[in-house]
Structure formats: structure tokens, C-alpha cells
Design a protein around this motif. Structure first.
Motif, PDB file in Angstrom:
ATOM      1  N   GLY A 221      53.059 -12.823   1.611  1.00  0.00           N
ATOM      2  CA  GLY A 221      53.235 -14.262   1.412  1.00  0.00           C
ATOM      3  C   GLY A 221      52.083 -15.085   1.938  1.00  0.00           C
ATOM      4  N   LEU A 222      52.426 -16.131   2.688  1.00  0.00           N
ATOM      5  CA  LEU A 222      51.430 -17.053   3.229  1.00  0.00           C
ATOM      6  C   LEU A 222      51.041 -16.725   4.672  1.00  0.00           C
ATOM      7  CD1 LEU A 222      52.895 -20.401   1.828  1.00  0.00           C
ATOM      8  CD2 LEU A 222      50.999 -19.038   0.908  1.00  0.00           C
ATOM      9  N   HIS A 223      51.475 -15.585   5.172  1.00  0.00           N
ATOM     10  CA  HIS A 223      51.158 -15.220   6.552  1.00  0.00           C
ATOM     11  C   HIS A 223      49.649 -15.132   6.758  1.00  0.00           C
ATOM     12  CE1 HIS A 223      55.188 -14.296   8.036  1.00  0.00           C
ATOM     13  NE2 HIS A 223      55.433 -13.865   6.798  1.00  0.00           N
ATOM     14  N   HIS A 224      49.204 -15.569   7.912  1.00  0.00           N
ATOM     15  CA  HIS A 224      47.826 -15.419   8.363  1.00  0.00           C
ATOM     16  C   HIS A 224      47.819 -15.596   9.873  1.00  0.00           C
ATOM     17  CE1 HIS A 224      48.409 -19.700   7.553  1.00  0.00           C
ATOM     18  NE2 HIS A 224      47.437 -19.961   8.411  1.00  0.00           N
ATOM     19  N   PHE A 225      46.749 -15.133  10.505  1.00  0.00           N
ATOM     20  CA  PHE A 225      46.721 -15.114  11.959  1.00  0.00           C
ATOM     21  C   PHE A 225      45.487 -15.793  12.509  1.00  0.00           C
ATOM     22  CE2 PHE A 225      48.408 -10.794  10.680  1.00  0.00           C
ATOM     23  CZ  PHE A 225      49.736 -11.178  10.706  1.00  0.00           C
ATOM     24  N   PHE A 226      45.675 -16.504  13.612  1.00  0.00           N
ATOM     25  CA  PHE A 226      44.589 -16.963  14.464  1.00  0.00           C
ATOM     26  C   PHE A 226      44.688 -16.090  15.712  1.00  0.00           C
ATOM     27  CE2 PHE A 226      45.419 -21.488  12.777  1.00  0.00           C
ATOM     28  CZ  PHE A 226      44.550 -21.315  11.717  1.00  0.00           C
ATOM     29  N   VAL A 227      43.632 -15.387  16.024  1.00  0.00           N
ATOM     30  CA  VAL A 227      43.617 -14.530  17.210  1.00  0.00           C
ATOM     31  C   VAL A 227      42.467 -14.993  18.098  1.00  0.00           C
ATOM     32  CG1 VAL A 227      43.442 -12.178  18.098  1.00  0.00           C
ATOM     33  CG2 VAL A 227      44.498 -12.584  15.853  1.00  0.00           C
ATOM     34  N   THR A 228      42.818 -15.461  19.285  1.00  0.00           N
ATOM     35  CA  THR A 228      41.807 -15.856  20.265  1.00  0.00           C
ATOM     36  C   THR A 228      41.735 -14.762  21.314  1.00  0.00           C
ATOM     37  OG1 THR A 228      42.284 -18.198  19.910  1.00  0.00           O
ATOM     38  CG2 THR A 228      41.112 -17.624  21.936  1.00  0.00           C
ATOM     39  N   PHE A 229      40.511 -14.328  21.621  1.00  0.00           N
ATOM     40  CA  PHE A 229      40.346 -13.249  22.583  1.00  0.00           C
ATOM     41  C   PHE A 229      39.191 -13.548  23.525  1.00  0.00           C
ATOM     42  CE2 PHE A 229      37.878 -12.219  18.866  1.00  0.00           C
ATOM     43  CZ  PHE A 229      36.692 -11.690  19.356  1.00  0.00           C
ATOM     44  N   ASP A 230      39.230 -12.887  24.662  1.00  0.00           N
ATOM     45  CA  ASP A 230      38.243 -13.021  25.726  1.00  0.00           C
ATOM     46  C   ASP A 230      37.026 -12.175  25.372  1.00  0.00           C
ATOM     47  OD1 ASP A 230      36.758 -12.948  28.078  1.00  0.00           O
ATOM     48  OD2 ASP A 230      38.413 -12.225  29.322  1.00  0.00           O
ATOM     49  N   THR A 231      35.897 -12.820  25.082  1.00  0.00           N
ATOM     50  CA  THR A 231      34.701 -12.077  24.700  1.00  0.00           C
ATOM     51  C   THR A 231      34.011 -11.424  25.894  1.00  0.00           C
ATOM     52  OG1 THR A 231      33.363 -14.089  24.810  1.00  0.00           O
ATOM     53  CG2 THR A 231      34.251 -13.470  22.639  1.00  0.00           C
ATOM     54  N   THR A 232      34.460 -11.765  27.119  1.00  0.00           N
ATOM     55  CA  THR A 232      33.879 -11.136  28.309  1.00  0.00           C
ATOM     56  C   THR A 232      34.606  -9.841  28.687  1.00  0.00           C
ATOM     57  OG1 THR A 232      35.252 -12.329  29.929  1.00  0.00           O
ATOM     58  CG2 THR A 232      33.196 -13.397  29.210  1.00  0.00           C
ATOM     59  N   HIS A 233      35.714  -9.569  28.021  1.00  0.00           N
ATOM     60  CA  HIS A 233      36.475  -8.341  28.303  1.00  0.00           C
ATOM     61  C   HIS A 233      35.545  -7.142  28.070  1.00  0.00           C
ATOM     62  CE1 HIS A 233      39.395  -5.109  27.805  1.00  0.00           C
ATOM     63  NE2 HIS A 233      40.313  -5.911  28.350  1.00  0.00           N
ATOM     64  N   PRO A 234      35.502  -6.187  28.994  1.00  0.00           N
ATOM     65  CA  PRO A 234      34.536  -5.082  28.883  1.00  0.00           C
ATOM     66  C   PRO A 234      34.723  -4.188  27.655  1.00  0.00           C
ATOM     67  CG  PRO A 234      36.078  -4.691  30.693  1.00  0.00           C
ATOM     68  CD  PRO A 234      36.330  -6.081  30.201  1.00  0.00           C
ATOM     69  N   GLU A 235      35.906  -4.162  27.054  1.00  0.00           N
ATOM     70  CA  GLU A 235      36.134  -3.289  25.900  1.00  0.00           C
ATOM     71  C   GLU A 235      36.004  -4.007  24.557  1.00  0.00           C
ATOM     72  OE1 GLU A 235      39.711  -0.977  26.459  1.00  0.00           O
ATOM     73  OE2 GLU A 235      39.306  -0.874  28.613  1.00  0.00           O
ATOM     74  N   VAL A 236      35.743  -5.311  24.570  1.00  0.00           N
ATOM     75  CA  VAL A 236      35.508  -6.038  23.323  1.00  0.00           C
ATOM     76  C   VAL A 236      34.158  -5.588  22.766  1.00  0.00           C
ATOM     77  CG1 VAL A 236      34.916  -8.307  22.366  1.00  0.00           C
ATOM     78  CG2 VAL A 236      36.923  -8.060  23.836  1.00  0.00           C
ATOM     79  N   ASP A 237      34.150  -5.234  21.485  1.00  0.00           N
ATOM     80  CA  ASP A 237      32.919  -4.796  20.840  1.00  0.00           C
ATOM     81  C   ASP A 237      32.644  -5.720  19.656  1.00  0.00           C
ATOM     82  OD1 ASP A 237      30.690  -3.410  19.988  1.00  0.00           O
ATOM     83  OD2 ASP A 237      31.815  -1.685  19.220  1.00  0.00           O
ATOM     84  N   ILE A 238      31.681  -6.632  19.849  1.00  0.00           N
ATOM     85  CA  ILE A 238      31.274  -7.558  18.795  1.00  0.00           C
ATOM     86  C   ILE A 238      29.751  -7.614  18.767  1.00  0.00           C
ATOM     87  CG2 ILE A 238      33.371  -8.969  18.865  1.00  0.00           C
ATOM     88  CD1 ILE A 238      31.897 -11.019  20.575  1.00  0.00           C
ATOM     89  N   ALA A 239      29.213  -8.131  17.678  1.00  0.00           N
ATOM     90  CA  ALA A 239      27.762  -8.243  17.546  1.00  0.00           C
ATOM     91  C   ALA A 239      27.200  -9.146  18.643  1.00  0.00           C
ATOM     92  CB  ALA A 239      27.418  -8.815  16.166  1.00  0.00           C
ATOM     93  N   ASP A 240      25.974  -8.847  19.061  1.00  0.00           N
ATOM     94  CA  ASP A 240      25.334  -9.627  20.124  1.00  0.00           C
ATOM     95  C   ASP A 240      25.246 -11.113  19.766  1.00  0.00           C
ATOM     96  OD1 ASP A 240      25.036  -7.399  21.719  1.00  0.00           O
ATOM     97  OD2 ASP A 240      22.973  -6.998  21.058  1.00  0.00           O
ATOM     98  N   TRP A 241      24.954 -11.424  18.503  1.00  0.00           N
ATOM     99  CA  TRP A 241      24.815 -12.832  18.132  1.00  0.00           C
ATOM    100  C   TRP A 241      26.161 -13.559  18.234  1.00  0.00           C
ATOM    101  CZ3 TRP A 241      27.207 -15.380  14.115  1.00  0.00           C
ATOM    102  CH2 TRP A 241      27.798 -14.600  13.121  1.00  0.00           C
ATOM    103  N   LEU A 242      27.282 -12.858  18.000  1.00  0.00           N
ATOM    104  CA  LEU A 242      28.597 -13.473  18.176  1.00  0.00           C
ATOM    105  C   LEU A 242      28.896 -13.686  19.661  1.00  0.00           C
ATOM    106  CD1 LEU A 242      30.746 -11.558  15.543  1.00  0.00           C
ATOM    107  CD2 LEU A 242      30.165 -13.991  15.536  1.00  0.00           C
ATOM    108  N   ARG A 243      28.551 -12.717  20.483  1.00  0.00           N
ATOM    109  CA  ARG A 243      28.765 -12.857  21.925  1.00  0.00           C
ATOM    110  C   ARG A 243      27.919 -14.002  22.484  1.00  0.00           C
ATOM    111  NH1 ARG A 243      31.409  -9.281  24.795  1.00  0.00           N
ATOM    112  NH2 ARG A 243      30.887  -7.555  23.426  1.00  0.00           N
ATOM    113  N   ASP A 244      26.703 -14.156  21.971  1.00  0.00           N
ATOM    114  CA  ASP A 244      25.853 -15.276  22.407  1.00  0.00           C
ATOM    115  C   ASP A 244      26.450 -16.612  21.994  1.00  0.00           C
ATOM    116  OD1 ASP A 244      24.063 -13.489  23.504  1.00  0.00           O
ATOM    117  OD2 ASP A 244      22.671 -13.570  21.796  1.00  0.00           O
ATOM    118  N   ARG A 245      27.002 -16.655  20.799  1.00  0.00           N
ATOM    119  CA  ARG A 245      27.578 -17.904  20.287  1.00  0.00           C
ATOM    120  C   ARG A 245      28.926 -18.224  20.939  1.00  0.00           C
ATOM    121  NH1 ARG A 245      28.337 -19.579  13.947  1.00  0.00           N
ATOM    122  NH2 ARG A 245      29.124 -21.647  14.372  1.00  0.00           N
TER     123      ARG A 245
END
Length: 158
Positions: A33-57
Motif C-alpha cells: 500500500g502506501l507504507h513508507h519509512f523514515f529511519v533516523t540513525f546515529d552516524t557516529t555508531h561504530p557499526e554504521v557503514d555509510i559512504a565517507d561523503w555521507l558521514r561528512d554531510r
């Protein structure tokens, strides 16, 4: 034997299990249906794996929207990984459940907020219902979404 029942830990475990179950179902069957999610997460968490440019931003926290454009959603016991498009650039994000600060599905007025208190570790933090789930959404998406009213967990207590 412990001196007290750790309700905060138990509640966090249950709510992360709920998020895990929802995302696993979406990984298997897609968003209904119309379900969708907003997920806010702590980018400083040691196990978060995101691109460096996203972590900088987003040096402290980041909100992602899982709605129309996401691919390769994989859910494990400890977290999830998903490929999202930023402009026309796909990026793979790996997000542990323990890094999630808010999880919101505004289509059904559902939201969770994990809050930590000074001096407490995350497992002792309080869990509250999200008051305004669209507040943390990316600015470009605000016009597309209506504010959702989240029902407080207190309304179900007798």
C-alpha cells in the motif's frame, strides 16, 4: 539474580524486534500500500557503514526515507543494509538496529523514538512514541507528506 527487572532493556529489544520483523517482511514482499519509512540513525555508531561523503554531510545523525527508490534490502539479526539513491547515485548503507533513533511509518501514524539520557548507556534509555514523525524528514520530502499523529503508548495502559 539481578536486583530489578530491566524494563528499558526488554522494551528496546522488543521494539527492535518489531522493526526487524517489519523490514524482513518488506525485504521478502515489498512495501504494501502506501507504507513508507523514515529511519533516523546515529552516524557516529561504530557499526554504521555509510559512504565517507555521507558521514561528512551527516556527522551526527541521518534520516533516510524508504519509499519508492530502494534496492537490495537485507535484514539480519543485528541490523539491515539497503541501497538508496542520492540524486542518481546509488549508495549502500548498513545500519545496526542499535543505531536507530527513530523509526516512523507516517502512512499509518506509527512511530518509535529511542532516547538516551545523560549518563545512561543506550540499553538503559527510555523509549517514547514519536510526537511529530515528519519533523526529522529530509526537507525535499516535506511537501509530499502530511504530518502524522502518533498514538502514545500511554493511551493503551489501563
Amino acid at each position: 539474580m539481578t536486583q530489578s527487572i530491566e524494563y528499558g532493556n526488554l522494551m528496546h529489544k522488543a521494539m527492535r524486534g518489531l522493526i526487524r520483523e517489519v523490514l524482513a517482511d518488506v525485504a521478502d514482499h515489498g512495501l504494501p500500500g502506501l507504507h513508507h519509512f523514515f529511519v533516523t540513525f546515529d552516524t557516529t555508531h561504530p557499526e554504521v557503514d555509510i559512504a565517507d561523503w555521507l558521514r561528512d554531510r551527516y556527522p551526527d545523525e541521518m534520516t533516510v526515507v524508504m519509499q519508492h527508490r530502494f534496492d537490495d534490502l537485507e535484514v539480519t539479526e543485528d541490523g539491515f543494509a539497503v541501497t538508496l539513491s542520492f540524486g542518481d547515485s546509488p549508495e549502500r548503507l548498513s545500519i545496526p538496529f542499535t543505531s536507530i533513533r527513530t523509526f516512523v511509518d507516517p502512512s499509518v501514524e506509527f512511530g518509535l523514538r529511542f532516547e538516551t539520557q545523560d549518563g545512561d548507556d543506550e540499553e538503559e534509555a527510555a523509549l517514547t512514541a514519536v510526537e511529530d514523525p515528519v519533523e526529522d524528514a529530509p526537507e525535499e520530502d516535506e511537501a509530499e507528506h502530511k504530518d502524522a499523529e502518533i498514538v502514545s503508548l500511554d493511551s493503551f495502559r489501563k
